[in-house]
Design an enzyme around this catalytic site. Structure first.
Site, PDB file in Angstrom:
ATOM      1  N   HIS A 128       0.828  -1.205   0.000  1.00 27.46           N
ATOM      2  CA  HIS A 128       0.000   0.000   0.000  1.00 27.46           C
ATOM      3  C   HIS A 128       0.863   1.256   0.000  1.00 27.46           C
ATOM      4  CE1 HIS A 128      -3.250  -2.515   2.211  1.00 27.46           C
ATOM      5  NE2 HIS A 128      -3.722  -2.232   1.020  1.00 27.46           N
ATOM      6  N   CYS A 179      -2.919   0.180   9.881  1.00 27.39           N
ATOM      7  CA  CYS A 179      -4.035  -0.617   9.355  1.00 27.39           C
ATOM      8  C   CYS A 179      -4.918  -1.197  10.435  1.00 27.39           C
ATOM      9  CB  CYS A 179      -3.545  -1.704   8.421  1.00 27.39           C
ATOM     10  SG  CYS A 179      -2.330  -2.750   9.115  1.00 27.39           S
TER      11      CYS A 179
END
Ligand code: CIR
Length: 263
Positions: free
Chosen positions: A165, A252
Site C-alpha cells: 500500500h 491498518c
C-alpha cells in the site's frame, strides 16, 4: 475527542492475504496480546477505542483501515482490492454511519484504505494492486469542491512499487514531515515536506500512526525509531511482530477520526 475503531484479531489470521511477505506461522494468542497493547497505546493517547468483535471467518478483518475512509466531513465504504476482504466492509460501515454521512465506492472501483494518505486538504492515493483508477476517480468526485462546498480535497494518484500500500511506503509524522521509503515511492511527490527516510535495513519502517502530535510505531524498526526520536517526535513503541507476519502495519489496525463532524 478522537475515535479509534478497531477489531479483535481473527483466530483464522494465519489464512490472511499475503503479497510481498512470505507465509510464516502466526501465534494467534500473541497477536491478540499485541493488538491489545496497541489499543492501550491509543487509549493512553486520549482516543476513545471502539473495539468491534472478531470476525473469525474473515482472516484479515483486524485490518480495519482498509475497509473505510473517514474524513472530517464524510465517510466512505471502500471496495477492497482483494475479494476475500469485501465481506469485512458492512459491519464497519454500520458503525461509521453513526458518525458521518456515508458514501460508497462502487464496482468496478477498488480502494484499500491503506492506499489513502490524507495530509491537510490533499489526499494521496496509491495506485497499487488493491486500488484502481475507477476507485480513485470515484473518491475524487466524492470529496470534490462540488460535493463538499468550501471543504473540497485535491486527490493525487501516486505510483507505488514493491509494497502492498501507499502507507507501507510513506506516512505523515509531523505537520511538515513524512516518513518515507524512497525505494517504494517517488520522494519528489512529497518534495514540499521534510522527509525522514527509513533506515535502509528497515524497509517496512515507513508506517507510523499519528495521534495528535504523537506517534505509535513498531519496536521492530529500532534504527528508524531513533531517527524519529532524534527529530524530536514523541513516539510510543509497540511490538506488533505477529500482525506484521500478516503483512499488517500499525495504521491498518485502526480507523482514527475526530468524533465531531465538520460541514
Ligand atoms: C492484506 O493483505 O490485505 C492483509 N494481509 C494486510 C493488510 C494491511 N493493511 C494495511 O496496511 N492497511
Amino acid at each position: 475527542m478522537m475515535i479509534a475503531i478497531t477489531r479483535e484479531v481473527s483466530d483464522s489470521i494465519a489464512n490472511c492475504q499475503l503479497s510481498f511477505v512470505g507465509r510464516t506461522p502466526i501465534d494467534v494468542a500473541l497477536a491478540e496480546r499485541q493488538h491489545h497493547a496497541y489499543q492501550k497505546a491509543l487509549l493512553a493517547l486520549g482516543c476513545r477505542v471502539e473495539s468491534l468483535p472478531a470476525q473469525h471467518d474473515l482472516p484479515d478483518a483486524v485490518f480495519v483501515e482498509d475497509v473505510a475512509l473517514v474524513f472530517d466531513e464524510i465517510a466512505i465504504r471502500t471496495r477492497p482490492g482483494a475479494p476475500s476482504r469485501r465481506p469485512e466492509v458492512a459491519s464497519v460501515a454500520q458503525v461509521l454511519e453513526r458518525y458521518r454521512p456515508l458514501y460508497a465506492i462502487e464496482p468496478p472501483g477498488t480502494i484499500d484504505g491503506g492506499d489513502v494518505l490524507r495530509i491537510g486538504r490533499t489526499i494521496y492515493v496509491g495506485q497499487s494492486a488493491r486500488t484502481n483508477a475507477s476507485g480513485t476517480d470515484q473518491l475524487r468526485e466524492l470529496v470534490s469542491e462540488a460535493a463538499l462546498p468550501g471543504r473540497g480535497y485535491t486527490v493525487i494518484p501516486v505510483t507505488t512499487r514493491g509494497c502492498l500500500h501507499l502507507k507501507s511506503a510513506v506516512t505523515q509524522v509531523a505537520d511538515d514531515t513524512v516518513l518515507i521509503n524512497p525505494d517504494w515511492v517517488d520522494t519528489a511527490v512529497f518534495a514540499n515536506f521534510r522527509q525522514i527516510e527509513v533506515d535502509p535495513d528497515e524497509e517496512h519502517g515507513a508506517n507510523a500512526v499519528r495521534v495528535g502530535d504523537h506517534l505509535i510505531y513498531p519496536t521492530s524498526f529500532p534504527r528508524t525509531l531513533k531517527r524519529l526520536m532524534d527529530a524530536g517526535i514523541p513516539v510510543t513503541a509497540v511490538d506488533v511482530s505477529e500482525l506484521q507476519k500478516a503483512e499488517g502495519a500499525v495504521t491498518c489496525c485502526s480507523l482514527l477520526f475526530r468524533e465531531s463532524i465538520t460541514r
